[in-house]
Write a protein that holds these residues in place. Sequence first.
Motif, PDB file in Angstrom:
ATOM      1  N   ARG A 226       0.832  -1.214   0.000  1.00  0.00           N
ATOM      2  CA  ARG A 226       0.000   0.000   0.000  1.00  0.00           C
ATOM      3  C   ARG A 226       0.861   1.258   0.000  1.00  0.00           C
ATOM      4  O   ARG A 226       0.569   2.225  -0.730  1.00  0.00           O
ATOM      5  N   LEU A 227       1.927   1.293   0.834  1.00  0.00           N
ATOM      6  CA  LEU A 227       2.783   2.483   0.902  1.00  0.00           C
ATOM      7  C   LEU A 227       3.527   2.712  -0.411  1.00  0.00           C
ATOM      8  O   LEU A 227       3.717   3.857  -0.841  1.00  0.00           O
ATOM      9  N   ARG A 228       3.938   1.648  -1.075  1.00  0.00           N
ATOM     10  CA  ARG A 228       4.624   1.812  -2.355  1.00  0.00           C
ATOM     11  C   ARG A 228       3.694   2.378  -3.416  1.00  0.00           C
ATOM     12  O   ARG A 228       4.103   3.201  -4.244  1.00  0.00           O
ATOM     13  N   HIS A 229       2.450   1.969  -3.404  1.00  0.00           N
ATOM     14  CA  HIS A 229       1.478   2.540  -4.345  1.00  0.00           C
ATOM     15  C   HIS A 229       1.284   4.031  -4.072  1.00  0.00           C
ATOM     16  O   HIS A 229       1.176   4.838  -5.008  1.00  0.00           O
ATOM     17  N   GLN A 230       1.228   4.402  -2.792  1.00  0.00           N
ATOM     18  CA  GLN A 230       1.092   5.821  -2.463  1.00  0.00           C
ATOM     19  C   GLN A 230       2.320   6.609  -2.928  1.00  0.00           C
ATOM     20  O   GLN A 230       2.193   7.734  -3.421  1.00  0.00           O
ATOM     21  N   LEU A 231       3.525   6.027  -2.749  1.00  0.00           N
ATOM     22  CA  LEU A 231       4.742   6.712  -3.207  1.00  0.00           C
ATOM     23  C   LEU A 231       4.736   6.905  -4.715  1.00  0.00           C
ATOM     24  O   LEU A 231       5.089   7.976  -5.233  1.00  0.00           O
ATOM     25  N   GLU A 232       4.308   5.887  -5.451  1.00  0.00           N
ATOM     26  CA  GLU A 232       4.249   6.006  -6.905  1.00  0.00           C
ATOM     27  C   GLU A 232       3.257   7.074  -7.331  1.00  0.00           C
ATOM     28  O   GLU A 232       3.523   7.866  -8.254  1.00  0.00           O
ATOM     29  N   ALA A 233       2.103   7.121  -6.641  1.00  0.00           N
ATOM     30  CA  ALA A 233       1.103   8.141  -6.995  1.00  0.00           C
ATOM     31  C   ALA A 233       1.623   9.541  -6.694  1.00  0.00           C
ATOM     32  O   ALA A 233       1.409  10.489  -7.478  1.00  0.00           O
ATOM     33  N   MET A 234       2.321   9.706  -5.563  1.00  0.00           N
ATOM     34  CA  MET A 234       2.862  11.036  -5.234  1.00  0.00           C
ATOM     35  C   MET A 234       3.972  11.446  -6.204  1.00  0.00           C
ATOM     36  O   MET A 234       4.044  12.613  -6.620  1.00  0.00           O
ATOM     37  N   SER A 237       2.450  12.608  -9.376  1.00  0.00           N
ATOM     38  CA  SER A 237       1.842  13.935  -9.270  1.00  0.00           C
ATOM     39  C   SER A 237       2.889  15.047  -9.309  1.00  0.00           C
ATOM     40  O   SER A 237       2.618  16.161  -9.780  1.00  0.00           O
ATOM     41  N   SER A 259       5.853  14.580   2.521  1.00  0.00           N
ATOM     42  CA  SER A 259       5.020  13.381   2.647  1.00  0.00           C
ATOM     43  C   SER A 259       5.705  12.170   2.022  1.00  0.00           C
ATOM     44  O   SER A 259       5.662  11.055   2.561  1.00  0.00           O
ATOM     45  N   LEU A 263       6.723   8.641   3.925  1.00  0.00           N
ATOM     46  CA  LEU A 263       6.308   7.322   3.457  1.00  0.00           C
ATOM     47  C   LEU A 263       7.517   6.434   3.164  1.00  0.00           C
ATOM     48  O   LEU A 263       7.494   5.221   3.406  1.00  0.00           O
TER      49      LEU A 263
END
Length: 272
Positions: A226-234, A237, A259, A263
């Motif tokens: 989950r954290l890796r997906h958030q890092l990729e999305a950030m 962006s 942020s 992460l």
Amino acid sequence: MSVPTLERIAQKRVGRTRTRAVSALPALSVSTLRPHEYDLRPACISLVCPSCRTWVPINKPGTLRPKLVPHHMEEAGTEDPRRCPGSHRLVVLDIDIERWWQRLTEGVAETDGRRSNRVTRKPKATVAPAVMQIVTSLVDDKTARRMDEAHVKGCRACAPGSASRCTDGHRLAHLAAHTKRIGPARRKAQAEQEEWADRREWGLRLLREAQWNTISGPVRHADVHRLRHQLEAMCWSMNPKKPEGPRLSAWQQAELLSSIIGLAKQVDQLDS
């Protein structure tokens, strides 16, 4: 020769339904009803009207065309009552009354024979504990001794030099002696109870740790994913692939970068 006298008071007539009206509903056969929905005794021959579910007498049961008497759907005394559509409905008495009465008598006798004659005894009332017994469970030996000493200091009849004591002083002295006698056993039971509570808490803690160890691996893997997906999305962006995409301001980029750093630290901690 005596002249006959004429009675000028009208005699009371027997109330009967004098009408030839017949309901448009089809004739009701008694055999189609349930056994508890009709009563064929001559004194009160009646049945439950299927339209309004109320007990209605049957008019002229011995004739060729017995009918239900006219009745209303509301309770007696209501304003503007509505007549039930089952009024004047023809009834077909297709049940042998003698056989029905015989079966009813046998059923009542069988039911009476199944009833138990066992006498249910009332539970005995428990004796309420004495006041001294209630206080003994709430007061320890030290508190009882202090209460006795305080009473002796403030009471004239219970002075140290007097031979007799008052009622309250006698009860307090008895309470102090009783708590002193059972004090060691009470403290031992309390220590055992505390030790048992500590062991139970320690056992529950070990059980929770064992349960967590069985599922900690999949949970850690899901968190890292989950954290890796958030890092990729950030990261996407901050650096959009389309050049005409919306750009972030300097403040937004700084906040997003902090942020991302947080992460990344969480991912490193989970991977280690």
